[in-house]
Design a protein around this motif. Sequence first.
Motif, PDB file in Angstrom:
ATOM      1  N   ARG A  31       0.831  -1.209   0.000  1.00  0.00           N
ATOM      2  CA  ARG A  31       0.000   0.000   0.000  1.00  0.00           C
ATOM      3  C   ARG A  31       0.865   1.258   0.000  1.00  0.00           C
ATOM      4  N   LEU A  32       1.973   1.238   0.741  1.00  0.00           N
ATOM      5  CA  LEU A  32       2.888   2.380   0.740  1.00  0.00           C
ATOM      6  C   LEU A  32       3.409   2.671  -0.667  1.00  0.00           C
ATOM      7  N   ALA A  33       3.669   1.618  -1.418  1.00  0.00           N
ATOM      8  CA  ALA A  33       4.233   1.800  -2.752  1.00  0.00           C
ATOM      9  C   ALA A  33       3.289   2.544  -3.676  1.00  0.00           C
ATOM     10  N   THR A  34       1.990   2.530  -3.397  1.00  0.00           N
ATOM     11  CA  THR A  34       1.026   3.181  -4.280  1.00  0.00           C
ATOM     12  C   THR A  34       1.025   4.694  -4.142  1.00  0.00           C
ATOM     13  N   TRP A  35       1.567   5.228  -3.023  1.00  0.00           N
ATOM     14  CA  TRP A  35       1.513   6.679  -2.852  1.00  0.00           C
ATOM     15  C   TRP A  35       2.822   7.285  -2.339  1.00  0.00           C
ATOM     16  N   PHE A  36       3.640   6.502  -1.633  1.00  0.00           N
ATOM     17  CA  PHE A  36       4.869   7.046  -1.069  1.00  0.00           C
ATOM     18  C   PHE A  36       6.097   6.609  -1.850  1.00  0.00           C
ATOM     19  N   GLY A  37       6.057   5.400  -2.342  1.00  0.00           N
ATOM     20  CA  GLY A  37       7.206   4.834  -3.029  1.00  0.00           C
ATOM     21  C   GLY A  37       7.589   3.515  -2.391  1.00  0.00           C
ATOM     22  N   PRO A  38       8.560   2.811  -2.979  1.00  0.00           N
ATOM     23  CA  PRO A  38       8.926   1.493  -2.460  1.00  0.00           C
ATOM     24  C   PRO A  38       9.571   1.584  -1.071  1.00  0.00           C
ATOM     25  N   VAL A  39       9.024   0.829  -0.139  1.00  0.00           N
ATOM     26  CA  VAL A  39       9.569   0.721   1.209  1.00  0.00           C
ATOM     27  C   VAL A  39       9.818  -0.754   1.469  1.00  0.00           C
ATOM     28  N   THR A  40      11.054  -1.088   1.782  1.00  0.00           N
ATOM     29  CA  THR A  40      11.417  -2.480   2.011  1.00  0.00           C
ATOM     30  C   THR A  40      11.958  -2.652   3.420  1.00  0.00           C
ATOM     31  N   GLY A  41      11.976  -3.888   3.885  1.00  0.00           N
ATOM     32  CA  GLY A  41      12.503  -4.188   5.212  1.00  0.00           C
ATOM     33  C   GLY A  41      11.424  -4.699   6.136  1.00  0.00           C
ATOM     34  N   ASP A  42      11.700  -4.576   7.421  1.00  0.00           N
ATOM     35  CA  ASP A  42      10.815  -5.088   8.460  1.00  0.00           C
ATOM     36  C   ASP A  42      10.128  -3.911   9.139  1.00  0.00           C
ATOM     37  N   LEU A  43       8.830  -3.753   8.916  1.00  0.00           N
ATOM     38  CA  LEU A  43       8.098  -2.616   9.469  1.00  0.00           C
ATOM     39  C   LEU A  43       7.473  -2.926  10.823  1.00  0.00           C
ATOM     40  N   ARG A  44       7.897  -4.023  11.437  1.00  0.00           N
ATOM     41  CA  ARG A  44       7.450  -4.299  12.797  1.00  0.00           C
ATOM     42  C   ARG A  44       8.335  -3.547  13.794  1.00  0.00           C
ATOM     43  N   GLU A  45       7.851  -3.416  15.026  1.00  0.00           N
ATOM     44  CA  GLU A  45       8.614  -2.722  16.059  1.00  0.00           C
ATOM     45  C   GLU A  45       9.987  -3.370  16.222  1.00  0.00           C
TER      46      GLU A  45
END
Length: 220
Positions: free
Chosen positions: A59-73
Amino acid sequence: MAVTQSPSVVDAVRRALEIEDVGDHDADGRPLVRTTATLTTNVARSPAQLWPLLTDPARLATWFGPVTGDLREGGRFAAPGAHGAVRRVVPPHLLSLSWEQDGTVDPLLIRLDPEDDGTTSLRLRYTTLYDRARFDSVGPGLRALDWEIALLGLAAAADGWRTVCMTEVPTPTPAWLTGPEGREMLRAWSVRWAAEAVAAGVDEGTARRGERATTSAYLD
């Protein structure tokens, strides 16, 4: 109605700026100033509806751009032009990150608070350090406009400002940002951050110099 005729699109965001001399110096002996930019807006979606747009890479890629990695705390991520760490997550209300860009490691906090009408009050707070001479030269807008663009993109993806702005909210693609409407929006954002600098105690001439530097950096 065109964006250039609709200041409500620009003013769908409320802005505040705090400036603090930290009494410290960088490695080259230059005095440092800490700035905190706060951007607040109301989005016509619930926190639960907005949360995936902020935390799901697809969903981030649709408006912010590619985000990769671990988005957990505790995880680390890479984003366009930056990387960082996830400090704290309280779904669907709070996301605390370290934002690492251009050699700085800055705290970034996003809060989603529900309103009685089913909408969300979104508040983004970004704190960074400048050496005083650079801040006096470029002002707060040089970093703050990145977050203005991000919030516009989020609002467009969520269709979250239509009832506020009474007009279609544009998606800030690179082509749009370099076109006439985008350039006018960038100028308007620069003017507003210069006004916040004045309200925070910066003299008018210095604030306007920063406004010109910000506008030039994005438009030239």
